[in-house]
Design a protein around this motif. Structure first.
Motif, short mmCIF file in Angstrom:
data_model
loop_
_atom_site.label_atom_id
_atom_site.label_comp_id
_atom_site.label_asym_id
_atom_site.label_seq_id
_atom_site.Cartn_x
_atom_site.Cartn_y
_atom_site.Cartn_z
N ASN A 511 4.09 -19.15 6.14
CA ASN A 511 4.17 -19.56 7.55
C ASN A 511 5.37 -18.97 8.26
O ASN A 511 5.48 -19.08 9.49
N ASP A 578 -9.35 -28.13 -0.60
CA ASP A 578 -9.45 -27.31 0.61
C ASP A 578 -8.10 -26.74 1.01
O ASP A 578 -8.00 -25.58 1.40
N SER A 579 -7.04 -27.56 0.92
CA SER A 579 -5.72 -27.08 1.31
C SER A 579 -5.20 -26.03 0.33
O SER A 579 -4.55 -25.06 0.73
N SER A 581 -7.14 -23.98 -1.40
CA SER A 581 -7.93 -22.79 -1.10
C SER A 581 -7.40 -22.07 0.13
O SER A 581 -7.30 -20.83 0.15
N CYS A 582 -7.06 -22.84 1.16
CA CYS A 582 -6.50 -22.24 2.38
C CYS A 582 -5.17 -21.56 2.08
O CYS A 582 -4.91 -20.45 2.56
N LEU A 583 -4.34 -22.21 1.24
CA LEU A 583 -3.05 -21.64 0.88
C LEU A 583 -3.23 -20.33 0.11
O LEU A 583 -2.47 -19.37 0.30
N THR A 584 -4.24 -20.27 -0.74
CA THR A 584 -4.52 -19.05 -1.48
C THR A 584 -4.89 -17.91 -0.54
O THR A 584 -4.41 -16.77 -0.70
N GLU A 585 -5.71 -18.18 0.44
CA GLU A 585 -6.09 -17.15 1.41
C GLU A 585 -4.89 -16.68 2.22
O GLU A 585 -4.71 -15.49 2.48
N LEU A 586 -4.05 -17.63 2.63
CA LEU A 586 -2.85 -17.28 3.38
C LEU A 586 -1.90 -16.43 2.53
O LEU A 586 -1.27 -15.48 3.02
N ASP A 589 -3.25 -12.86 2.27
CA ASP A 589 -2.99 -12.10 3.50
C ASP A 589 -1.52 -11.73 3.62
O ASP A 589 -1.17 -10.63 4.05
#
Length: 657
Positions: A511, A578-579, A581-586, A589
């Motif tokens: 972030n 879900d969180s 998984s989202c952290l993995t994508e972030l 990137d």
């Protein structure tokens, strides 16, 4: 914006280029020396010390040498003034009130030597400097910058008083008599300065006492302490003459002792002791000046940058160790301190930041050397491995004794902890734990690691970051550097921290990414690259981030990628699937955008511009030429190691931005 897609071939090509450049930086030596930035602050203190010596000390035929150094230093300083009228620590630093006052003192004292017109400063320059100091808040703001810590504010005021710019009543009295007590007692005496500043405590404390005195019976105690405390000062002085190999500390000691010698009142001072300290200090200043007439903040960080370079090179799976040699191993072993250190009283076993005599063993260079030696074992003979293992064990024992009650590791001395730079530090603690993990496990080490991890979890901030001790960011109001601290904790000890702490740390890093794809830096970086667009550097690549901080973030995130892909945190963390998984994508990137930022920057040659993220004693900034090269090599090595992982994205998965 990233203008080229990621692919593994670009990573490998860039990494090979960086490895070649890093190896070339050794020159003919088996180790790395690096190069610290020139420092206006160091240069100013050296000019002041040499000027005072020329005017008040019997320097004989050396006066001509000192006057030439003063002239060259003044010429260099005259080119460093910032547009706001003030002076920063380096050529890339914001103006600050401490450096600006020291430049004012240096110019004043240099003018008194009447060397020649090169020491004269145009009136408009002095007016601009005075205007900056007034706008910045004057002496009150100088005091406020350091709060209750007298480590640096008292030496600055002492320098100003010697120059006749402030009354001696503005200089706080320092208890130099405390130096005669055994070093083990220092932490119980309520010292107003940090552990490394005892030489300044003695010299400045004596200067203040000779100028202002105090009432009996305390004056009798201090008078009696002059000779024995000078003996302490002499015992602490290394063979090079430079305390900590640092120009400011050495210069403050020299100018203060010279000032005491100019006092016409009777003294019980043993002149021979005082003179020896002054003479050796002056010789250090002569020997440590750079070719351009400036002085760096310290002589070099040779042991530190060598250990980091070894670690960065050895991590590469394609590395053949053909750069390693017996002489490199012998050099690194020779840097270990094998006797009780006269400066801090540290036991044998630790490493300092340089191979020079002014180094002091500390809790960052010791782990770094231990890790480097562990990585060199595979290319060494059985006899060398035995010696290396003995050295690493001594380093491990040294670190175990240094651990504070709170579970963290301080820099030099256990148990001081009341002032900055003596407290436990997150980055040092993480580094110590990583070094312990290269050693055979035993109950003492495991206990120390558990306590260290508890300290790290407790020290994690609400936003998920950790703050380091020895690195900062000049564009942040607090002048701290959570990118460095967080990256160092995650990359060094992430396996034991616990999923919740790890995920919070990852979230902070991803972030904190800048719009340009990198990390750190700020307004001053943008201004620098904007001003260089039409020069030798390519435009439209770097905008606000730094190589140092971007590399650290990429390395840390890449070190965690396989654990994220293996879904380890889903089972360990209290966060939802879900969180995670989202952290993995972030994270994916962030690794890719940071990698491309680094590759594009290397192609433009921007990695050859070091940025002042180094935070020396008492909030003094520096940059080191090898940091961006070493850190970027380490980061891309981590990224290159991810290629076999089936879940790591290919260039087709990552769109150009």
């Amino acid at each position: 914006m990233i203008d080229a897609p990621y692919d593994q071939q670009r990573v490998r090509q860039t990494l090979d280029q960086l490895r070649g450049e890093l190896l070339a930086q050794r020159g003919d030596a088996p180790h790395w020396t690096g190069r610290l930035s020139a420092s206006a602050l160091s240069t100013a203190t050296a000019i002041s010390a040499l000027s005072v010596a020329c005017e008040q000390f019997d320097v004989g035929e050396r006066r001509a040498v000192y006057l030439e150094l003063i002239q060259r230093g003044c010429r260099w300083l005259n080119e460093q003034q910032n547009p706001d009228g003030g002076f920063g620590d380096t050529d890339l630093s914001h103006s600050n009130i401490a450096t600006s006052y020291l430049v004012l003192a240096a110019r004043t004292l240099a003018a008194k030597t009447n060397a020649d017109q090169t020491t004269k400063v145009p009136s408009e320059s002095m007016q601009a400097l005075s205007g900056y100091l007034e706008t910045a808040g004057g002496i009150a703001a100088l005091r406020a910058r350091y709060g209750t810590d007298k480590t640096f504010v008292v030496p600055i005021l002492n320098n100003l008083a010697i120059a006749g710019l402030v009354p001696w009543s503005d200089v706080a009295a320092l208890p130099f008599e405390a130096a005669v007590f055994p070093q083990a007692m220092y932490r119980f005496l309520g010292m107003p300065v940090v552990s490394y500043a005892v030489p300044a405590l003695v010299a400045i404390g004596q200067a203040k006492f000779r100028r202002s005195g105090c009432w009996p019976p305390w004056s009798w105690v201090r008078q009696a302490a002059i000779a024995p405390s000078l003996k302490v000062l002499e015992r602490m002085q290394p063979g090079s003459g430079g305390y900590l190999e640092a120009t400011p500390l050495t210069a403050f000691v020299v100018m203060s002792l010279v000032d005491t010698q100019s006092d016409s009142r009777p003294s019980t001072r043993p002149a021979s002791t005082c003179h020896r300290v002054i003479e050796q200090g002056l010789q250090f200043l002569v020997n440590s000046v750079d070719a351009d007439g400036s002085w760096p903040i310290d002589t070099n960080l040779a042991t530190w940058v060598t250990s980091l370079s070894v670690a960065a090179l050895a991590m590469d799976a394609n590395d053949s160790r053909d750069w390693s040699s017996d002489s490199l191993m012998e050099w690194l072993l020779s840097c270990q301190h094998t006797v009780r250190h006269p400066f801090t009283g540290a036991d044998p076993g630790g490493w300092g930041w340089t191979d020079l005599s002014g180094a002091v063993p500390d809790a960052d260079d010791t782990p770094a050397a231990m890790i480097a030696l562990s990585q060199l074992r595979s290319s060494s003979s059985s006899d060398q491995r035995e010696r290396m293992d003995t050295a690493r064990q001594a380093g491990s024992d040294w670190l175990l004794k240094l651990q504070n009650r709170d579970g963290g590791w301080p820099t030099f001395c256990r148990g001081w902890g009341k002032l900055p730079f003596d407290r436990s530090s997150t980055d040092l603690t993480a580094h110590a734990i990583r070094a312990f993990r290269t050693m055979p496990s035993n109950p003492r080490i495991e206990t120390a690691i558990r306590r260290g991890l508890k300290f790290l979890r407790k020290s994690q901030r609400a936003d998920g970051s950790w703050l380091p001790l020895w690195f900062g960011n000049q564009d942040r109001i607090e002048e701290d550097n959570p990118i460095y601290g967080t990256a160092k904790v995650l990359v060094d000890v992430h396996r034991e921290l616990g999923a919740d702490s790890i995920c919070r740390g990852i979230a902070y890093l991803v972030n904190s990414r800048n719009p340009d794809g990198g990390w750190g830096g700020g307004e001053s970086v943008t201004q620098f690259w904007d001003s260089h667009e039409s020069q030798k550097f390519s435009p439209n690549v770097s905008r606000s981030s730094t190589f140092e901080e971007t590399s650290l973030a990429v390395e840390a995130l890449a070190s965690l990628w396989k654990r994220l892909c293996n879904h380890e945190f889903e089972h360990e963390s209290s966060n939802s699937l879900d969180s995670i998984s989202c952290l993995t994508e972030l994270t994916r990137d962030a690794i890719l955008s940071g990698t491309n930022w680094l590759i594009n920057g290397v192609q433009a040659g921007h990695h050859r511009v070091a940025w002042p993220i180094g935070f020396y004693f008492a909030k003094l900034w520096y940059h080191e030429r090898l940091y961006p090269l070493i850190f970027t090599t380490a980061a891309l090595t981590r990224v290159a190691s991810l290629a076999p992982a089936t879940d790591f994205p290919t260039s087709a998965d990552f769109p150009s931005r």
